[in-house]
Design a protein around this motif. Structure first.
Motif, short mmCIF file in Angstrom:
data_model
loop_
_atom_site.label_atom_id
_atom_site.label_comp_id
_atom_site.label_asym_id
_atom_site.label_seq_id
_atom_site.Cartn_x
_atom_site.Cartn_y
_atom_site.Cartn_z
N MET A 199 56.39 68.54 29.34
CA MET A 199 55.87 67.35 30.00
C MET A 199 56.36 66.11 29.25
N GLY A 200 56.67 65.05 30.01
CA GLY A 200 57.18 63.82 29.40
C GLY A 200 56.06 63.01 28.76
N LEU A 201 56.45 61.95 28.10
CA LEU A 201 55.50 61.06 27.42
C LEU A 201 55.26 59.82 28.27
N PRO A 202 54.08 59.27 28.18
CA PRO A 202 53.85 57.98 28.86
C PRO A 202 54.70 56.88 28.22
N ILE A 203 55.31 56.06 29.05
CA ILE A 203 56.18 54.97 28.58
C ILE A 203 55.32 53.73 28.34
N ILE A 204 55.38 53.22 27.11
CA ILE A 204 54.57 52.05 26.74
C ILE A 204 55.51 50.87 26.51
N GLY A 205 55.42 49.91 27.41
CA GLY A 205 56.25 48.71 27.29
C GLY A 205 55.72 47.79 26.19
N ILE A 206 56.63 47.27 25.40
CA ILE A 206 56.25 46.34 24.32
C ILE A 206 57.13 45.09 24.44
N VAL A 207 56.52 43.95 24.74
CA VAL A 207 57.29 42.72 24.91
C VAL A 207 57.75 42.21 23.55
N CYS A 208 59.01 41.84 23.47
CA CYS A 208 59.61 41.38 22.21
C CYS A 208 59.27 39.91 21.93
N CYS A 209 59.40 39.56 20.66
CA CYS A 209 59.45 38.15 20.28
C CYS A 209 60.91 37.70 20.40
N ARG A 210 61.12 36.41 20.64
CA ARG A 210 62.48 35.86 20.68
C ARG A 210 62.59 34.88 19.53
N TRP A 211 63.31 35.31 18.51
CA TRP A 211 63.40 34.51 17.28
C TRP A 211 64.85 34.13 16.99
N ARG A 212 65.05 32.91 16.52
CA ARG A 212 66.38 32.52 16.01
C ARG A 212 66.45 32.95 14.55
N LEU A 213 67.39 33.80 14.20
CA LEU A 213 67.52 34.27 12.82
C LEU A 213 68.49 33.36 12.05
N GLU A 214 68.65 33.64 10.77
CA GLU A 214 69.42 32.73 9.90
C GLU A 214 70.86 32.52 10.41
N SER A 215 71.36 33.50 11.13
CA SER A 215 72.74 33.37 11.64
C SER A 215 72.84 32.25 12.67
N GLY A 216 71.66 31.85 13.19
CA GLY A 216 71.65 30.85 14.27
C GLY A 216 71.57 31.48 15.64
N HIS A 217 71.79 32.79 15.67
CA HIS A 217 71.68 33.49 16.96
C HIS A 217 70.22 33.87 17.23
N PHE A 218 69.88 34.02 18.50
CA PHE A 218 68.56 34.49 18.90
C PHE A 218 68.56 36.00 19.05
N TYR A 219 67.47 36.60 18.62
CA TYR A 219 67.28 38.05 18.77
C TYR A 219 65.93 38.29 19.44
N HIS A 220 65.83 39.43 20.13
CA HIS A 220 64.54 39.88 20.69
C HIS A 220 64.09 41.07 19.87
N LEU A 221 62.86 40.99 19.27
CA LEU A 221 62.51 42.00 18.28
C LEU A 221 61.03 42.35 18.31
N VAL A 222 60.74 43.57 17.83
CA VAL A 222 59.37 44.10 17.72
C VAL A 222 59.23 44.72 16.33
N GLY A 223 58.08 44.50 15.70
CA GLY A 223 57.84 45.06 14.37
C GLY A 223 57.73 46.58 14.43
N GLU A 224 58.30 47.26 13.48
CA GLU A 224 58.37 48.72 13.49
C GLU A 224 56.99 49.36 13.43
N LYS A 225 56.01 48.74 12.74
CA LYS A 225 54.69 49.38 12.64
C LYS A 225 54.02 49.53 14.00
N TYR A 226 54.35 48.65 14.96
CA TYR A 226 53.81 48.82 16.31
C TYR A 226 54.44 50.04 16.99
#
Ligand SMILES: N[C@@H](CCC(=O)NCCCC(=O)O)C(=O)O
Length: 249
Positions: free
Chosen positions: A1-28
């Motif tokens: 049997m498959g697993l329930p899919i849990i959507g997690i909305v990312c944060c949109r952060w500009r990192l030091e490179s100046g580029h934007f990334y979409h990210l979620v903390g690993e503990k979640y």
């Protein structure tokens, strides 16, 4: 049997490179994967794909973040040098309402709890530590174990969902926030209260599906904390039931 899919909305952060990334903390991700869910990261691209995403997922987790919800969403005061994430706000706030309407289980943690309150018309204290008679709810100085260690007790509302899940009237929780519930949104009821009266957990009482918002961080070392396990196991069970109904009913 498959697993329930849990959507997690990312944060949109500009990192030091100046580029934007979409990210979620690993503990979640670890807490969801560790309690039987399949995490699916959702980029903070606004509300345009919500219907298609809701058809894919069996639950949604709204995580914490160092960013604050833009005060325009709840009649707050713009703060100089505030750290906001407009892309996340534009994605999560309508998503929360759409998920409840679609009977998708949701769990909001820290910023995610604040988003659930604002999504239903509630307001926030923006700097709790500046208010008389209120605790300083920000994380203590120190290493990460100190930051996420127990900070204050909470009283669970008798016969509330959390009280029924946990079975005890009091618990200790961590605290890493400067914002918090000022006025609960429409239909929201308190589930736990801090010693200074701040509402630390709540839910939409009449929603047909599981929903819970907690201001602390149960994902931190979740497996070692009975209250955290009660929260994540209840969320996982609701998502599993949604998965079963979608695929086998
Ligand atoms: N910025 C808001 C919400 C605080 C919050 O979500 N903290 C999380 C810290 C990082 C993490 O554990 O994900 C506030 O200050 O109230």
């Amino acid at each position: 049997m498959g697993l329930p899919i849990i959507g997690i909305v990312c944060c949109r952060w500009r990192l030091e490179s100046g580029h934007f990334y979409h990210l979620v903390g690993e503990k979640y991700l670890a807490a969801i994967a560790g309690t039987g869910g399949l995490p699916l990261l959702i980029p903070a691209l606004g509300a345009r794909d919500h219907a298609q995403i809701l058809a894919l997922v069996d639950g949604l987790l709204f995580t914490g973040s160092n960013s604050n919800i833009e005060p325009e969403h709840y009649g707050g005061t713009p703060l100089a040098d505030d750290f906001n994430d407009a892309a996340r706000d534009a994605t999560t706030l309508p998503f929360i309402r759409a998920a409840i309407a679609a009977h998708i289980p949701i769990l909001g943690l820290c910023r995610g709890a604040q988003e659930m309150n604002v999504a239903f018309g509630g307001s926030l204290h923006q700097q709790i530590q500046t208010l008389d008679q209120m605790l300083d709810h920000r994380e203590p100085e120190g290493d990460i174990d100190t930051m996420y260690g127990f900070a204050h007790p909470i009283e669970l509302v008798p016969s509330g969902l959390l009280h029924r899940l946990y079975g005890q009237q009091q618990a200790m929780v961590n605290s890493l926030h400067q914002q918090g519930v000022k006025q609960l949104g429409h239909g929201l009821v308190a589930e736990a209260i801090a010693p200074d009266g701040l509402i630390e957990a709540f839910r939409l009482a009449d929603a047909p599906s599981f929903n819970l918002a907690v201001q602390w961080h149960p994902e931190w070392q979740y497996a070692d904390n009975p209250l955290s396990m009660a929260i994540f196991n209840a969320f996982a069970a609701a998502c599993q039931a949604h998965y079963q109904h979608k695929h086998f009913a």
